[in-house]
Design a protein around this motif. Structure first.
Motif, PDB file in Angstrom:
ATOM      1  N   ILE A  87      66.645  37.155  55.720  1.00 19.37           N
ATOM      2  CA  ILE A  87      65.199  37.177  55.524  1.00 19.37           C
ATOM      3  C   ILE A  87      64.864  37.808  54.173  1.00 19.37           C
ATOM      4  O   ILE A  87      64.050  37.284  53.404  1.00 19.37           O
ATOM      5  CB  ILE A  87      64.505  37.941  56.670  1.00 19.37           C
ATOM      6  N   ARG A  88      65.496  38.928  53.870  1.00 12.90           N
ATOM      7  CA  ARG A  88      65.260  39.555  52.568  1.00 12.90           C
ATOM      8  C   ARG A  88      65.754  38.662  51.438  1.00 12.90           C
ATOM      9  O   ARG A  88      65.125  38.573  50.368  1.00 12.90           O
ATOM     10  CB  ARG A  88      65.964  40.925  52.505  1.00 12.90           C
ATOM     11  N   LEU A  89      66.883  37.977  51.644  1.00 13.23           N
ATOM     12  CA  LEU A  89      67.387  37.066  50.628  1.00 13.23           C
ATOM     13  C   LEU A  89      66.406  35.920  50.400  1.00 13.23           C
ATOM     14  O   LEU A  89      66.181  35.500  49.256  1.00 13.23           O
ATOM     15  CB  LEU A  89      68.757  36.524  51.042  1.00 13.23           C
ATOM     16  N   ALA A  90      65.817  35.403  51.474  1.00  8.42           N
ATOM     17  CA  ALA A  90      64.821  34.336  51.344  1.00  8.42           C
ATOM     18  C   ALA A  90      63.624  34.816  50.532  1.00  8.42           C
ATOM     19  O   ALA A  90      63.118  34.095  49.654  1.00  8.42           O
ATOM     20  CB  ALA A  90      64.376  33.874  52.727  1.00  8.42           C
ATOM     21  N   GLU A  91      63.172  36.055  50.797  1.00 11.60           N
ATOM     22  CA  GLU A  91      62.037  36.603  50.059  1.00 11.60           C
ATOM     23  C   GLU A  91      62.372  36.808  48.582  1.00 11.60           C
ATOM     24  O   GLU A  91      61.603  36.417  47.695  1.00 11.60           O
ATOM     25  CB  GLU A  91      61.624  37.940  50.670  1.00 11.60           C
ATOM     26  N   ASP A  92      63.516  37.430  48.339  1.00 12.22           N
ATOM     27  CA  ASP A  92      63.888  37.746  46.953  1.00 12.22           C
ATOM     28  C   ASP A  92      64.111  36.477  46.138  1.00 12.22           C
ATOM     29  O   ASP A  92      63.732  36.409  44.961  1.00 12.22           O
ATOM     30  CB  ASP A  92      65.143  38.605  46.935  1.00 12.22           C
ATOM     31  N   GLU A 136      71.093  27.791  56.955  1.00 12.56           N
ATOM     32  CA  GLU A 136      70.098  27.178  57.838  1.00 12.56           C
ATOM     33  C   GLU A 136      68.824  28.018  57.883  1.00 12.56           C
ATOM     34  O   GLU A 136      67.710  27.486  57.864  1.00 12.56           O
ATOM     35  CB  GLU A 136      70.675  27.008  59.236  1.00 12.56           C
ATOM     36  N   LEU A 137      68.990  29.341  57.938  1.00 14.35           N
ATOM     37  CA  LEU A 137      67.821  30.208  58.013  1.00 14.35           C
ATOM     38  C   LEU A 137      67.019  30.172  56.713  1.00 14.35           C
ATOM     39  O   LEU A 137      65.780  30.157  56.736  1.00 14.35           O
ATOM     40  CB  LEU A 137      68.272  31.624  58.334  1.00 14.35           C
ATOM     41  N   LEU A 138      67.702  30.131  55.566  1.00 21.55           N
ATOM     42  CA  LEU A 138      66.999  30.056  54.289  1.00 21.55           C
ATOM     43  C   LEU A 138      66.137  28.805  54.201  1.00 21.55           C
ATOM     44  O   LEU A 138      64.962  28.867  53.800  1.00 21.55           O
ATOM     45  CB  LEU A 138      68.004  30.076  53.140  1.00 21.55           C
ATOM     46  N   ARG A 139      66.712  27.689  54.542  1.00 20.37           N
ATOM     47  CA  ARG A 139      65.942  26.431  54.453  1.00 20.37           C
ATOM     48  C   ARG A 139      64.715  26.488  55.362  1.00 20.37           C
ATOM     49  O   ARG A 139      63.623  26.030  54.980  1.00 20.37           O
ATOM     50  CB  ARG A 139      66.839  25.260  54.827  1.00 20.37           C
ATOM     51  N   ASP A 140      64.898  27.035  56.557  1.00 23.51           N
ATOM     52  CA  ASP A 140      63.783  27.159  57.493  1.00 23.51           C
ATOM     53  C   ASP A 140      62.731  28.118  56.948  1.00 23.51           C
ATOM     54  O   ASP A 140      61.523  27.848  57.009  1.00 23.51           O
ATOM     55  CB  ASP A 140      64.316  27.651  58.841  1.00 23.51           C
ATOM     56  N   ALA A 141      63.182  29.244  56.389  1.00 24.75           N
ATOM     57  CA  ALA A 141      62.254  30.252  55.889  1.00 24.75           C
ATOM     58  C   ALA A 141      61.412  29.738  54.732  1.00 24.75           C
ATOM     59  O   ALA A 141      60.251  30.148  54.571  1.00 24.75           O
ATOM     60  CB  ALA A 141      63.030  31.492  55.455  1.00 24.75           C
ATOM     61  N   TRP A 142      61.962  28.864  53.906  1.00 23.84           N
ATOM     62  CA  TRP A 142      61.234  28.343  52.748  1.00 23.84           C
ATOM     63  C   TRP A 142      60.331  27.159  53.086  1.00 23.84           C
ATOM     64  O   TRP A 142      59.544  26.722  52.255  1.00 23.84           O
ATOM     65  CB  TRP A 142      62.227  27.921  51.663  1.00 23.84           C
ATOM     66  N   SER A 143      60.464  26.622  54.283  1.00 25.80           N
ATOM     67  CA  SER A 143      59.623  25.498  54.681  1.00 25.80           C
ATOM     68  C   SER A 143      58.288  26.016  55.210  1.00 25.80           C
ATOM     69  O   SER A 143      58.100  27.221  55.419  1.00 25.80           O
ATOM     70  CB  SER A 143      60.325  24.656  55.749  1.00 25.80           C
ATOM     71  N   ALA A 144      57.341  25.099  55.451  1.00 26.11           N
ATOM     72  CA  ALA A 144      56.017  25.498  55.912  1.00 26.11           C
ATOM     73  C   ALA A 144      56.090  26.117  57.304  1.00 26.11           C
ATOM     74  O   ALA A 144      56.820  25.645  58.177  1.00 26.11           O
ATOM     75  CB  ALA A 144      55.096  24.277  55.926  1.00 26.11           C
TER      76      ALA A 144
END
Length: 334
Positions: A87-92, A136-144
């Motif tokens: 989650i933090r990686l997705a944000e950063d 998988e989590l990154l792609r989901d986190a960046w989607s709407a």
């Protein structure tokens, strides 16, 4: 064929008495030079707890590079995915992508060094699963909308809405040379990065496999092959080798320690010779001749990360090398 460079590690060799802040200033100086020279990309690399200060903060480093460049692609080669909170990686990553105006690529791999995994309290036998879960989590986190992925390692991620979102789908690049790693990249990522240890024949075998997997499974969309190799561009072959040698061999010794977890006081002579034969160095014309072998084997649609940053080489010398790449090598492949 595109050509980029790096990989910035900001290590301080034992014979380098500069403070660490100067090594980070050097990275930014080289980043500006890469952008001004018209190269395609600039990359940072990650490891932890090294006595020479090997760069550990990939996202801050990319944010700084984003601020001093305008056009060049910036990315991690490689970030150690299992050691991150995704989650933090997705944000950063989203933050860096917005700072850079959509120029970020996130390169990930499973890692190997036991000391790093122990310190982060991550079981090494979960490396592969954690990498796949992170992608998988990154792609989901960046989607709407909120995260729908039910992570096996981060239960609290489900339902979280990452904001702000990146400016576009940030490309994910995966590293690794083993067949499962290569095929994982073909199926789940936007790019694969070949380690510098692979021969051209070994590269071709894996690139053909990637293309076959993607075709047979009907995977559409762009997929980038990144090829990583050490080298240097100088006024002569001997001068180029003399300039890069100490930093290059020092770096390789440190990698031997990182990958094995054991101290490596000195590389044996036969290994030093192997590494010299593996590297690409010389005049622009000599470098072009060697890069042409990669293009002939792999095609025009590859991105060559010509690794010209070697600790302690000297800022001016590395800027000169970057300028030669931009003035004399890159135009040949445009």
């Amino acid at each position: 064929m595109e050509i980029g460079t790096g990989l910035f590690t900001c290590q301080r060799r034992p014979d380098d008495d500069r403070p660490m802040a100067e090594l980070y200033d050097e990275m930014l100086t080289l980043g500006r030079a890469i952008d001004d020279a018209g190269l395609a990309s600039a990359w940072v690399s990650e490891h932890h707890f090294m006595e020479d200060g090997y760069l550990s903060g990939t996202m801050p480093a990319l944010g700084a590079l984003a601020a001093v460049t305008e056009n060049v692609e910036i990315g991690t080669c490689i970030a150690l995915a299992p050691l991150y909170d995704p989650i933090r990686l997705a944000e950063d990553t989203a933050t860096v992508d917005l700072l850079s105006g959509g120029r970020t690529t996130l390169g990930l791999a499973i890692g190997s060094n036991p000391r790093e995994f122990d310190a982060f309290e991550v079981p090494r036998d979960e490396r592969v699963e954690r990498l796949a879960d992170t992608v998988e989590l990154l792609r989901d986190a960046w989607s709407a909308g909120p995260v729908e992925h039910e992570s096996s390692f981060h239960e609290g991620a489900t339902g979280v809405d990452i904001t702000p979102k990146p400016s576009r789908d940030v490309p994910i690049m995966l590293g690794g040379a083993a067949k499962p790693a290569v095929r994982r990249a073909a199926r789940t990522a936007d790019a694969w990065c070949a380690p510098s240890s692979l021969s051209i024949g070994g590269l071709k075998k894996r690139v053909d496999d990637i293309r076959n997997v993607r075709e047979s499974e009907g995977l559409d969309g762009d997929f980038t092959i990144y090829v990583l190799q050490h080298g240097f561009v100088g006024e002569s072959k001997q001068e180029a080798w003399d300039t890069m040698k100490d930093g290059y061999l020092y770096l390789q010794r440190r990698y031997a320690e990182i990958f094995s977890g054991d101290a490596v006081p000195e590389l044996p002579p036969e290994r030093r010779q192997e590494l010299k034969e593996q590297a690409i160095f010389g005049t622009p014309e000599q470098v072009i001749d060697e890069l042409e072998q990669y293009r002939e084997a792999l095609g025009d649609d590859i991105h060559f990360i010509f690794r010209t940053y070697h600790p302690g080489t000297g800022t001016d010398e590395m800027v000169d090398c970057i300028d030669r790449l931009g003035d004399d090598v890159v135009p040949h492949f445009a």
